[in-house]
Design an enzyme around this catalytic site. Structure first.
Site, mmCIF file in Angstrom:
data_model
loop_
_atom_site.group_PDB
_atom_site.id
_atom_site.type_symbol
_atom_site.label_atom_id
_atom_site.label_comp_id
_atom_site.label_asym_id
_atom_site.label_seq_id
_atom_site.Cartn_x
_atom_site.Cartn_y
_atom_site.Cartn_z
ATOM 1 N N ASP A 304 0.866 -1.170 0.000
ATOM 2 C CA ASP A 304 0.000 0.000 0.000
ATOM 3 C C ASP A 304 0.914 1.234 0.000
ATOM 4 O O ASP A 304 2.142 1.125 0.061
ATOM 5 C CB ASP A 304 -0.971 -0.015 1.196
ATOM 6 C CG ASP A 304 -2.207 0.839 0.926
ATOM 7 O OD1 ASP A 304 -2.155 1.701 0.022
ATOM 8 O OD2 ASP A 304 -3.234 0.657 1.611
ATOM 9 N N TYR A 305 0.297 2.388 -0.093
ATOM 10 C CA TYR A 305 0.982 3.666 -0.258
ATOM 11 C C TYR A 305 1.997 3.900 0.864
ATOM 12 O O TYR A 305 1.608 4.106 2.012
ATOM 13 C CB TYR A 305 -0.096 4.751 -0.235
ATOM 14 C CG TYR A 305 0.298 6.127 -0.672
ATOM 15 C CD1 TYR A 305 0.081 6.561 -1.977
ATOM 16 C CD2 TYR A 305 0.829 7.034 0.230
ATOM 17 C CE1 TYR A 305 0.395 7.849 -2.361
ATOM 18 C CE2 TYR A 305 1.147 8.317 -0.147
ATOM 19 C CZ TYR A 305 0.934 8.717 -1.446
ATOM 20 O OH TYR A 305 1.236 10.001 -1.820
#
Ligand code: BGC
Length: 763
Positions: A304-305
């Site tokens: 994820d980011y």
């Protein structure tokens, strides 16, 4: 103890069955649907010729340098690359792709730069296409209320048609996290609290996004996320610690992922949270042992980011280099936004801390996905300025948005048949912050939505009324704060009307990422407005906007009619008007239980029994499982939703009452509509395993069916239960099924009596 059947015995009788099982996923990058010349040999050849820096580049994804304001606001600002910088990175082979861009000309330029690089490996273009692209469909939680997976498939398909036209190859969706804590803001992106509904929606959405074959120009790769158990955050606080048993993980949180992979998803995203001490982004057991080992998943895992960088703040990695090493070796192939892989994988390989063979494996996974998408055949295949225009917000897509919105509305109450309203001869006051608002109808995670002005409830109601002048509209209050003179104006309008419709609830900011709430109630300012309007004595209809289950109370709960309107997207106003005026009946069912009070969270219908169950929710008995003030049951349970018909259940038939080894048990009931209006009823099948070697929930949904009934009509609904439907994660964490007695209900909700019977599972 009753004898337990092994998985082998079970499968011998029941055929292949993937849920809970350790059987490898069937499709994942098996025989490619692509006609791509990028055969395994060609991919191997590319890998053999790549430098270690180019390999790290293939594992590095960044947000697009050009983004809409909404897309830019979806994530915290870290590095913001310039367009020139990103073009240079593509030319140098230091970028695998970008995400959340939506400008087709920009995508073309960037792809040209990649094709001018030494290795000429095409970029992949990703985006958070969560519930529509330029046409906004209902938020996924709303759409789950339809209990119609086929609808979810169709909206995902339509979203893919729009998004691929600007060059999107890969969506970061569906979000398949089971969410049982209504405080958690991201429940809005998923399908609610139930595993079966979650699995069916996950599968449908993957099929919708991926269409007829991934190499088609209108198909995009799906990414069931967030792997795993993100929805189990302690206290419903986003990003928070998850401490969950392996049994619950396997039984509740993992099955929707498995369903998504079985439907052909080739990618997944590691979640931000830790699981029992080990962050998912560095969780070798989860990614390597379960996902790749047991399930045989051959696709790619993206972080994820900045999820890899966050291993440092989790207190799991010492520094950036350590974070890159831990995430990569645990099985995260691609790093999103941190740039850690680009900076640290080459030196890690040089030092021998990361084997080159592992790097090659991850690059191979990335290139295989690009090949499956047909990008090696034609890197520009999804980038058509002409289609980018012509495929957006087509009339049929907007019609689908309205249909989906309509099917997402849940009617909680309708005393004295206050609804539907009359198109003429009734003066209506429409009051509340959502009366004329169209912006909020889009809901969270709308990054690319087109112009939905005119989509508001007031405009749609006027259009539907024979005399639009009979509608008076007053805002009354803001979402969180009152407006000067607002309540007075609302009271005056209500007093002069035959009925008041209150369009209230949460604005879109109340849910979504990092938007957890401690109190899941209608905000005070709006409660006061409702109280004042109710005091006029004019009957009121509540139309809620909401991204989660709400604990309704006071005058809101006492209103004779309540519709749950969620965030319905581009079809919002017209769909709500369709239902309010009876053009269509409400047919949605709650995908999450609405508890009595905020303090019950996390509440889910399929909880375990205790040794002191509460037998009488209405009269609390001492020493039973309830709170001091309220029973621990739902105010409006999972599966609840009323229609404009008058539905009756009768004639439960459990056949022989015995389910044998190889067998199937037919369970039937007759559903009548004794009312004067058409209705669509969602008939639900629940079971309870009375005694097992691991305790089982008080009820579990096993199947559901939607039936359309004209006034006076009836329908026979039949379900088929098989042995594998009764599997659970046994004492040794193996899929298990045990002979014995089961209760069964065919019912209109998870906590309604419905029709009750029992059957025996025989060895
Ligand atoms: C979210 C993901 C999303 C990613 C890219 C993250 O903050 O958790 O769901 O796909 O951002 O926008």
């Amino acid at each position: 103890m009753p004898p337990r059947l092994t998985r082998r015995e079970l499968l011998a009788g029941a055929g292949a069955f993937a849920l809970l099982s350790r059987i490898p996923v069937g499709l994942a990058l098996g025989p490619s649907t692509s006609t791509s010349p990028a055969t395994p040999a060609l991919i191997d050849d590319l890998i053999a010729r790549m430098t270690v820096e180019e390999k790290a580049g293939q594992l590095t994804l960044f947000g697009s340098a050009l983004q809409t304001d909404a897309a830019a606001a979806a994530n915290p600002v870290t590095v913001r690359p310039t367009a020139e910088g990103q073009l240079a990175a593509a030319r140098a082979g230091r970028l695998t792709g970008i995400f959340n861009g939506s400008n087709v000309r920009w995508h073309q330029r960037l792809q040209q730069a990649a094709m001018a690089s030494r290795m000429k490996i095409p970029l992949i273009f990703a985006a958070d296409v969560i519930h529509g692209f330029t046409t906004v469909f209902p938020v996924p939680l709303a759409e789950a209320s339809s209990f119609e997976p086929e609808l979810a498939r169709r909206t995902a398909r339509a979203a893919a048609v729009e998004a691929t036209a600007v060059g999107i190859d890969w969506t970061f969706a569906p979000m398949v996290d089971i969410a049982r804590d209504a405080r958690w803001g991201r429940g809005v992106e998923g399908s609610g609290e139930d595993v079966l509904l979650g699995r069916r929606m996950a599968e449908a959405r993957v099929r919708g996004f991926q269409g007829e074959g991934l190499d088609r120009n209108d198909a995009m790769a799906a990414c069931p996320k967030h792997f795993a158990a993100y929805g189990a955050a302690e206290g419903g606080l986003d990003y928070n610690t998850v401490d969950v048993s392996e049994r619950t993980l396997r039984e509740v949180y993992l099955p929707p992922f498995r369903a998504g992979f079985d439907a052909g998803a080739l990618t997944t995203m590691a979640s931000f949270n830790e699981i029992s001490g080990v962050p998912a982004t560095a969780n070798t057991w989860l990614l390597d042992d379960v996902l790749r080992g047991e399930w045989g998943f051959r696709g790619l895992v993206v972080s994820d980011y900045t999820g890899d960088m966050e291993l440092i703040l989790h207190g799991f990695a010492a520094d950036e280099r350590d974070a890159a090493r831990l995430a990569f070796l645990a099985g995260v192939d691609m790093s999103m936004q941190s740039g850690l892989y680009l900076r640290h994988l080459p030196p890690l390989v040089a030092d021998g801390a990361v084997p080159m063979a592992r790097l090659d494996e991850s690059v191979r996974r990335v290139l295989r996905v690009k090949a499956a998408l047909g990008l090696f055949d034609d890197p520009f295949r999804r980038m058509s300025p002409e289609r980018a225009r012509s495929m957006q917000r087509r009339p049929e897509t907007l019609a689908l948005a309205r249909e989906a919105a309509r099917k997402s509305v849940v009617m909680l109450k309708n005393q004295r048949d206050l609804l539907p309203l009359k198109r003429s001869g009734q003066r209506i006051a429409l009051i509340g912050p959502m009366a004329t608002d169209w912006w909020n109808t889009a809901g969270p995670w709308t990054l690319f939505g087109g112009d939905d002005t005119g989509n508001d409830l007031a405009s749609a109601m006027r259009k539907a009324m024979a005399d639009p002048g009979a509608l008076q509209v007053v805002e009354g209050t803001g979402f969180g704060r009152g407006l000067p003179g607002g309540v007075q104006a609302a009271v005056a309008a209500a007093a002069a009307a035959d009925v008041a419709v209150l369009a209230i609830g949460e604005s879109l900011e109340y849910s979504g990422e990092a938007q957890s709430r401690t109190m899941i109630t209608v905000p005070d300012a709006q409660q006061s407005l409702v109280a004042a309007v109710a005091a006029t004595g004019t009957p009121i209809v509540i139309v809620l906007s909401n991204g989660r289950a709400l604990a309704l109370d006071g005058p809101v709960l006492e209103a004779p009619a309540i519709l749950v309107g969620w965030f319905l997207g581009s079809g919002s106003g017209p769909a709500l008007a369709d239902i309010l005026f009876g053009e269509h009946g409400p047919s949605g069912r709650l995908p999450v239980s609405f508890p009595r009070e905020s303090g019950q969270a996390p509440y889910h219908y399929d909880h375990k029994p205790t040794g002191r169950p509460d037998p009488t929710p209405d009269a609390l008995q001492p020493f039973k499982t309830h709170y001091r003030s309220v029973s621990n049951s739902a105010l409006f349970p999972f599966g609840h939703g009323l229609t404009y018909g008058r539905i009756e259940y009768a004639g439960l038939d459990v056949g022989s009452g015995r389910l044998s080894a190889d067998g199937a048990l037919e369970i039937g009931a007759r559903i009548h509509n004794r009312g004067t209006r058409a209705a669509e009823e969602v008939v639900q099948l629940y079971v309870r395993d009375r005694a097992a070697s691991v305790t089982r929930p008080v009820r579990e949904l096993k199947d559901f069916r939607k039936v359309a009934l004209a006034p006076g009509d009836s329908a026979d609904v039949r379900f088929t239960l098989r042995r594998e439907d009764l599997l659970f994660v046994g004492p040794g964490l193996e899929p298990t099924v045990e002979p014995g007695l089961f209760d069964v209900w065919v019912a209109p909700s998870a906590e309604a009596d419905g029709l009750a019977g029992s059957f025996e599972l025989v060895a």
